[in-house]
Scaffold this motif. Structure first.
Motif, PDB file in Angstrom:
ATOM      1  N   MET A 128       0.846  -1.202   0.000  1.00  0.00           N
ATOM      2  CA  MET A 128       0.000   0.000   0.000  1.00  0.00           C
ATOM      3  C   MET A 128       0.876   1.245   0.000  1.00  0.00           C
ATOM      4  SD  MET A 128      -2.818   1.164   2.835  1.00  0.00           S
ATOM      5  CE  MET A 128      -3.790  -0.297   2.488  1.00  0.00           C
ATOM      6  N   SER A 129       0.526   2.246  -0.781  1.00  0.00           N
ATOM      7  CA  SER A 129       1.280   3.492  -0.836  1.00  0.00           C
ATOM      8  C   SER A 129       1.085   4.274   0.444  1.00  0.00           C
ATOM      9  CB  SER A 129       0.801   4.337  -2.033  1.00  0.00           C
ATOM     10  OG  SER A 129       1.031   3.675  -3.241  1.00  0.00           O
ATOM     11  N   HIS A 130       2.136   4.949   0.861  1.00  0.00           N
ATOM     12  CA  HIS A 130       2.002   5.843   2.003  1.00  0.00           C
ATOM     13  C   HIS A 130       3.038   6.946   1.882  1.00  0.00           C
ATOM     14  CE1 HIS A 130       5.426   3.663   3.795  1.00  0.00           C
ATOM     15  NE2 HIS A 130       4.784   2.583   3.383  1.00  0.00           N
ATOM     16  N   ALA A 131       2.919   7.969   2.746  1.00  0.00           N
ATOM     17  CA  ALA A 131       3.677   9.191   2.573  1.00  0.00           C
ATOM     18  C   ALA A 131       5.178   9.005   2.424  1.00  0.00           C
ATOM     19  CB  ALA A 131       3.365  10.139   3.728  1.00  0.00           C
ATOM     20  N   PRO A 132       5.857   8.142   3.215  1.00  0.00           N
ATOM     21  CA  PRO A 132       7.310   8.060   3.120  1.00  0.00           C
ATOM     22  C   PRO A 132       7.849   7.622   1.762  1.00  0.00           C
ATOM     23  CG  PRO A 132       6.563   7.133   5.200  1.00  0.00           C
ATOM     24  CD  PRO A 132       5.346   7.375   4.358  1.00  0.00           C
ATOM     25  N   ARG A 133       7.027   7.104   0.853  1.00  0.00           N
ATOM     26  CA  ARG A 133       7.521   6.694  -0.463  1.00  0.00           C
ATOM     27  C   ARG A 133       8.051   7.879  -1.257  1.00  0.00           C
ATOM     28  NH1 ARG A 133       3.861   3.340  -4.294  1.00  0.00           N
ATOM     29  NH2 ARG A 133       5.575   3.934  -5.637  1.00  0.00           N
ATOM     30  N   HIS A 134       7.559   9.064  -0.994  1.00  0.00           N
ATOM     31  CA  HIS A 134       7.991  10.269  -1.710  1.00  0.00           C
ATOM     32  C   HIS A 134       8.341  11.339  -0.679  1.00  0.00           C
ATOM     33  CE1 HIS A 134       6.368   8.433  -5.382  1.00  0.00           C
ATOM     34  NE2 HIS A 134       5.316   8.118  -4.659  1.00  0.00           N
ATOM     35  N   PRO A 135       9.385  11.109   0.123  1.00  0.00           N
ATOM     36  CA  PRO A 135       9.640  12.011   1.263  1.00  0.00           C
ATOM     37  C   PRO A 135       9.942  13.441   0.852  1.00  0.00           C
ATOM     38  CG  PRO A 135      11.487  10.495   0.930  1.00  0.00           C
ATOM     39  CD  PRO A 135      10.359  10.008   0.066  1.00  0.00           C
ATOM     40  N   PHE A 136      10.702  13.636  -0.241  1.00  0.00           N
ATOM     41  CA  PHE A 136      11.056  14.990  -0.634  1.00  0.00           C
ATOM     42  C   PHE A 136       9.839  15.766  -1.104  1.00  0.00           C
ATOM     43  CE2 PHE A 136      12.821  18.044  -3.824  1.00  0.00           C
ATOM     44  CZ  PHE A 136      13.516  18.840  -2.924  1.00  0.00           C
ATOM     45  N   ALA A 137       9.041  15.145  -1.971  1.00  0.00           N
ATOM     46  CA  ALA A 137       7.834  15.809  -2.462  1.00  0.00           C
ATOM     47  C   ALA A 137       6.873  16.092  -1.325  1.00  0.00           C
ATOM     48  CB  ALA A 137       7.161  14.941  -3.525  1.00  0.00           C
ATOM     49  N   PHE A 138       6.718  15.119  -0.434  1.00  0.00           N
ATOM     50  CA  PHE A 138       5.814  15.312   0.707  1.00  0.00           C
ATOM     51  C   PHE A 138       6.295  16.459   1.590  1.00  0.00           C
ATOM     52  CE2 PHE A 138       4.321  14.347   5.025  1.00  0.00           C
ATOM     53  CZ  PHE A 138       2.962  14.230   4.790  1.00  0.00           C
ATOM     54  N   ALA A 139       7.605  16.500   1.860  1.00  0.00           N
ATOM     55  CA  ALA A 139       8.158  17.562   2.704  1.00  0.00           C
ATOM     56  C   ALA A 139       7.947  18.934   2.084  1.00  0.00           C
ATOM     57  CB  ALA A 139       9.647  17.313   2.947  1.00  0.00           C
ATOM     58  N   LEU A 140       8.087  19.035   0.753  1.00  0.00           N
ATOM     59  CA  LEU A 140       7.870  20.320   0.084  1.00  0.00           C
ATOM     60  C   LEU A 140       6.421  20.780   0.223  1.00  0.00           C
ATOM     61  CD1 LEU A 140       9.927  19.850  -3.209  1.00  0.00           C
ATOM     62  CD2 LEU A 140      10.527  21.257  -1.229  1.00  0.00           C
ATOM     63  N   LEU A 141       5.482  19.865   0.034  1.00  0.00           N
ATOM     64  CA  LEU A 141       4.070  20.226   0.143  1.00  0.00           C
ATOM     65  C   LEU A 141       3.708  20.599   1.579  1.00  0.00           C
ATOM     66  CD1 LEU A 141       2.503  17.518  -2.200  1.00  0.00           C
ATOM     67  CD2 LEU A 141       2.785  19.953  -2.670  1.00  0.00           C
ATOM     68  N   VAL A 142       4.255  19.851   2.535  1.00  0.00           N
ATOM     69  CA  VAL A 142       4.014  20.180   3.948  1.00  0.00           C
ATOM     70  C   VAL A 142       4.561  21.563   4.273  1.00  0.00           C
ATOM     71  CG1 VAL A 142       4.684  19.612   6.312  1.00  0.00           C
ATOM     72  CG2 VAL A 142       3.905  17.813   4.779  1.00  0.00           C
ATOM     73  N   SER A 143       5.766  21.845   3.806  1.00  0.00           N
ATOM     74  CA  SER A 143       6.398  23.134   4.101  1.00  0.00           C
ATOM     75  C   SER A 143       5.560  24.289   3.556  1.00  0.00           C
ATOM     76  CB  SER A 143       7.801  23.188   3.490  1.00  0.00           C
ATOM     77  OG  SER A 143       8.627  22.179   4.034  1.00  0.00           O
ATOM     78  N   GLY A 144       5.041  24.124   2.344  1.00  0.00           N
ATOM     79  CA  GLY A 144       4.225  25.182   1.761  1.00  0.00           C
ATOM     80  C   GLY A 144       2.960  25.438   2.545  1.00  0.00           C
ATOM     81  N   THR A 145       2.271  24.379   2.959  1.00  0.00           N
ATOM     82  CA  THR A 145       1.024  24.567   3.704  1.00  0.00           C
ATOM     83  C   THR A 145       1.284  25.119   5.098  1.00  0.00           C
ATOM     84  OG1 THR A 145       1.086  22.240   4.396  1.00  0.00           O
ATOM     85  CG2 THR A 145      -0.181  22.760   2.435  1.00  0.00           C
ATOM     86  N   VAL A 146       2.341  24.645   5.754  1.00  0.00           N
ATOM     87  CA  VAL A 146       2.661  25.130   7.106  1.00  0.00           C
ATOM     88  C   VAL A 146       3.033  26.607   7.082  1.00  0.00           C
ATOM     89  CG1 VAL A 146       4.357  24.954   8.966  1.00  0.00           C
ATOM     90  CG2 VAL A 146       3.284  22.895   8.071  1.00  0.00           C
ATOM     91  N   LEU A 147       3.755  27.022   6.050  1.00  0.00           N
ATOM     92  CA  LEU A 147       4.116  28.444   5.943  1.00  0.00           C
ATOM     93  C   LEU A 147       2.872  29.320   5.824  1.00  0.00           C
ATOM     94  CD1 LEU A 147       7.273  28.426   3.646  1.00  0.00           C
ATOM     95  CD2 LEU A 147       7.116  29.297   5.983  1.00  0.00           C
ATOM     96  N   GLY A 148       1.867  28.823   5.100  1.00  0.00           N
ATOM     97  CA  GLY A 148       0.622  29.581   4.994  1.00  0.00           C
ATOM     98  C   GLY A 148      -0.061  29.738   6.344  1.00  0.00           C
ATOM     99  N   ILE A 149      -0.067  28.666   7.140  1.00  0.00           N
ATOM    100  CA  ILE A 149      -0.661  28.729   8.484  1.00  0.00           C
ATOM    101  C   ILE A 149       0.157  29.650   9.385  1.00  0.00           C
ATOM    102  CG2 ILE A 149      -1.265  27.379  10.520  1.00  0.00           C
ATOM    103  CD1 ILE A 149      -1.616  24.966   8.649  1.00  0.00           C
ATOM    104  N   ALA A 150       1.473  29.573   9.272  1.00  0.00           N
ATOM    105  CA  ALA A 150       2.352  30.370  10.126  1.00  0.00           C
ATOM    106  C   ALA A 150       2.189  31.869   9.887  1.00  0.00           C
ATOM    107  CB  ALA A 150       3.805  29.969   9.901  1.00  0.00           C
TER     108      ALA A 150
END
Length: 394
Positions: free
Chosen positions: A1-23
């Motif tokens: 089953m696919s899960h987030a760690p399969r694409h750690p760099f892409a996931f980290a970039l998307l997380v960073s973008g959304t967190v910056l918006g909240i911050a």
């Protein structure tokens, strides 16, 4: 089953973008009370520094939802972060509170792209099954931001002044934009949806509306209670801000646990059942809180215990509920995500405004707001036209 760690760099970039918006709200929050002294104006006007950012974000969500359905979302995301960095940097040169308020509106609009594009990109990266897990992890990280960012904001304000928060956002957004541009090939490119009918088609779709609004009402119920809790705890209940912090941290911990479990639960029992169960648990928390308040209850420990039900319910339905709304958009992921987040903002804003005149009445006011919204979420899912809830995740 696919899960987030399969694409750690892409996931980290998307997380960073959304967190910056909240911050953009939480990192600036500690500086707001001192702005009238530093830039002129009134304490009431200083609150518009927060409201303007939220208003700008709402406009930006709709705008990027439309643009994301027409153009390459990866380029739009990079452009959004560059604009966010630039406007954040310009904020430090504001000569007055009024100018800062205007700049904050633009800042909120520029920083909202990641919230629109991340759900669809995660779905494209991991498929429908893995996307629930990825959204659960993303939601967990997002939940920590309002708890941790104000602490960093206090430190920045005390050591470097009110401009430091804007400098920090500008630098981080610029770094994130550069990394996104460098790693753009690791992100998926969702197909354009020019001819799918736009926002009008989604607003006329009962399955989408029921899922989007029930998601908004469930989260709105929690936020309306949280926004009013400091005043109620420190006045009517005779507690302290320390009690509020304990309540918040306990709730966040339970939400994170539940949100990360949904990825394992959904494949076994079906997304529809998990969404309904989480919505019912949230409604149980809202109605139990109202019943306790109407009975004259004022024990903070009991309030915290009931509050945990709101967090548990949201944690269970949050990731699969958001994903189901995106699926109900039938391929129009960007516009669908934009409308869900706008609905959350509106439900929270209107709910908070509705209970504000009665906040002096104590726990009953915010409990009633949470109860009305959480029960409304259940009623939406009970509508016959909402029966197209997904019963399993592919």
């Amino acid at each position: 089953m696919s899960h987030a760690p399969r694409h750690p760099f892409a996931f980290a970039l998307l997380v960073s973008g959304t967190v910056l918006g909240i911050a953009g709200t939480d990192l600036v929050l500690p500086a707001v009370p001192g702005l009238p002294r530093l830039l002129g104006g009134t304490p009431e006007a200083a609150q518009l520094v927060l409201a303007a950012f939220t208003g700008g974000a709402a406009v930006g969500l709709v705008l990027f939802g439309e643009l994301g359905a027409r153009f390459d979302q990866r380029r739009l995301l990079v452009g959004s972060l560059l604009a966010y960095a630039g406007i954040s940097a310009l904020c430090i040169f504001s000569p007055s509170l009024d100018v800062l308020i205007g700049a904050r509106f633009l800042q909120g609009a520029a920083g909202s792209a990641a919230a629109v594009f991340a759900p669809g990109m995660l779905r494209a990266l991991y498929g429908d099954a893995g996307a629930v897990r990825a959204l659960g992890l993303l939601g967990s990280i997002e939940a920590l931001t309002p708890a941790l960012a104000p602490v960093a904001g206090v430190w920045l304000f005390e050591h470097f002044g009110w401009r430091a928060a804007f400098d920090t956002i500008a630098v981080l957004a610029l770094v994130c934009a550069v990394l996104l541009q460098a790693g753009r090939a690791s992100l998926p490119a969702p197909r354009a949806q020019r001819g799918r009918g736009g926002y009008g088609r989604l607003l006329a779709s009962p399955p989408f509306l029921c899922l989007a609004l029930s998601q908004a009402f469930t989260l709105g119920a929690l936020l309306v209670f949280v926004f009013g809790a400091p005043a109620v705890i420190t006045t009517s209940l005779g507690g302290s801000l320390g009690d509020f912090i304990v309540m918040q941290m306990s709730g966040i911990a339970l939400f994170v646990l539940a949100a990360n479990l949904t990825g394992r639960i959904v494949p076994r029992v079906g997304a529809g059942r998990v969404i309904l169960a989480g919505t019912l648990v949230s409604a149980l928390g809202g109605t139990a809180m109202l019943a306790y308040a109407l009975a004259g209850g004022g024990d903070i420990a009991v309030v915290i215990a009931i509050f945990l039900l709101l967090n548990l319910g949201l944690g269970l339905r949050g990731p699969p509920g958001f994903h189901a709304a995106i699926v109900a958009a039938e391929g129009d992921d960007a516009r669908g995500a934009a409308l869900v987040v706008v609905a959350i903002l509106l439900a929270t804003a209107l709910g908070t405004a509705a209970v504000a005149p009665f906040i002096a009445g104590g726990l009953v006011s915010i409990a009633a707001g949470a109860a009305v919204l959480s029960v409304s979420a259940v009623l939406l899912l009970a509508r016959p036209r909402a029966r197209r809830l997904p019963q399993s995740t592919p």
